[in-house]
Motif scaffolding. Sequence first.
Motif, short mmCIF file in Angstrom:
data_model
loop_
_atom_site.label_atom_id
_atom_site.label_comp_id
_atom_site.label_asym_id
_atom_site.label_seq_id
_atom_site.Cartn_x
_atom_site.Cartn_y
_atom_site.Cartn_z
N UNK A 10 6.91 9.26 -12.02
CA UNK A 10 7.99 9.98 -12.31
C UNK A 10 9.09 10.30 -11.03
N UNK A 11 8.48 9.40 -10.20
CA UNK A 11 9.45 9.61 -8.59
C UNK A 11 9.12 10.75 -7.88
N UNK A 12 8.07 11.33 -8.20
CA UNK A 12 7.72 12.44 -7.45
C UNK A 12 6.86 11.94 -6.08
N UNK A 13 7.49 12.71 -4.97
CA UNK A 13 6.74 12.37 -3.68
C UNK A 13 5.40 12.88 -3.82
N UNK A 14 4.35 11.98 -3.54
CA UNK A 14 3.02 12.47 -3.39
C UNK A 14 2.21 12.36 -2.16
N UNK A 15 2.95 11.49 -1.33
CA UNK A 15 2.09 11.34 -0.14
C UNK A 15 2.87 10.10 0.81
N UNK A 16 2.25 9.60 1.74
CA UNK A 16 2.88 8.69 2.73
C UNK A 16 1.91 7.78 3.19
N UNK A 17 2.27 6.73 3.86
CA UNK A 17 1.53 5.78 4.72
C UNK A 17 2.03 6.25 5.99
N UNK A 18 1.12 6.07 7.10
CA UNK A 18 1.33 6.09 8.67
C UNK A 18 0.62 5.39 9.44
N UNK A 19 0.88 5.08 10.57
CA UNK A 19 -0.16 4.39 11.39
C UNK A 19 -1.38 5.06 11.79
N UNK A 20 -2.32 4.37 12.16
CA UNK A 20 -3.66 5.00 12.39
C UNK A 20 -3.69 5.69 13.84
N UNK A 21 -4.59 6.51 14.10
CA UNK A 21 -4.58 7.05 15.57
C UNK A 21 -4.64 5.95 16.32
N UNK A 22 -5.35 4.71 16.41
CA UNK A 22 -5.25 3.95 17.60
C UNK A 22 -3.93 3.46 17.94
N UNK A 23 -2.87 3.43 16.91
CA UNK A 23 -1.37 2.98 17.17
C UNK A 23 -0.50 4.27 17.51
N UNK A 24 -0.90 5.03 17.39
CA UNK A 24 0.21 6.19 17.40
C UNK A 24 0.39 6.43 18.95
#
Length: 354
Positions: free
Chosen positions: A340-354
């Motif tokens: 439906x186009x609803x924002x449900x979540x996200x991808x992000x870099x893992x702790x090792x690369x932050x």
Amino acid sequence: MTDSHDHTAHGLHAHAAEGAPANPVLAEIWRGDILECSHRGAVAVCNAAGELVAAWGHVERVHLPRSACKMIQALPLVDSGAADAAGLDDRHLALACASHGGAEIHTRLVADWLAGIGLDAGALGCGVMAPDDAEMRKALRAQGAEPTPLHHMCSGKHTGFLTLARHLGADRGEPDYLDPASPVQQGVRDALAEVSDEEPQGPAIDGCSAPNFGLTLKGMATAMARFADPAARLTGRRAEAASRLAAAMAAHPLLIGYKASSATLLTEASAGATATKSGAEGGFVAILPEKGLGVAVKVDDGGDRGAAAAMAAVLARLGLLDRESPAYRATAEAPIRNFRGTLCGHVCPGPALM
């Protein structure tokens, strides 16, 4: 940057030494406030001398680079003189390195290239796949037509193989250029060995039926660094060929992928400062001419979006990608929406690369 890599013996089926720590988390998938998925893997950053500048995880395990090594597979096409003899320009060289979307800009160029060497789509041994390009899929449906080998993401690479085969006088029919013992594939294997400083393992057979040889992640990063800084370790025609291929990829990001592909987005965002290339099952590489470095990423579970997020994070750490750029947000911080186009979540870099 941390340096965490092992030095164990390898084979195509090598695993971590018993008791060795797992690879670090390179990317995470969040749905709401709940961590839904973690992508572990390894990253190698090398210079042209083959020295590790930075590493995360087990970078000396052997992996199959799949389509991430297409620029290496294209080296014999250029350094043999076959590309110049066929009148190829940078667009053709970029397409030889591509996992393209089967859009008209790709299929038209492949068809014209084949015609120029006296062949047609029937000579391609890559098989048939539906195009990723939405406009091309719509056009095929409207015409009641089926995809052809021209639409296969690897048709440019295969046309490069056929061009080399004809130049070498080895064009004894379509199957021959895919034979690991053929002059074409032996040339590819020799190129892999030289640019990686490793003995290629295998081969295994790729999705497009071409041989794919195993290298360590460190070997792949070394190879990419030699495309970034060819004069440091390569000589003569091979050095010139590596430089031409890297420049062609950087100059034509839409030809090496397609509008929404992570390799295209990340290459476009660098404005010619990098050339990136993804491979199946969570592989990703980058050529960084301004820094003389190469990067290779491998996500253990084969998750492509995890690999893209990790690569974007590494490029940002190296100062080659703005964390506020659309490309970074589309890869390292990609939103997840439902039907439906609803924002449900996200991808992000893992702790090792932050």
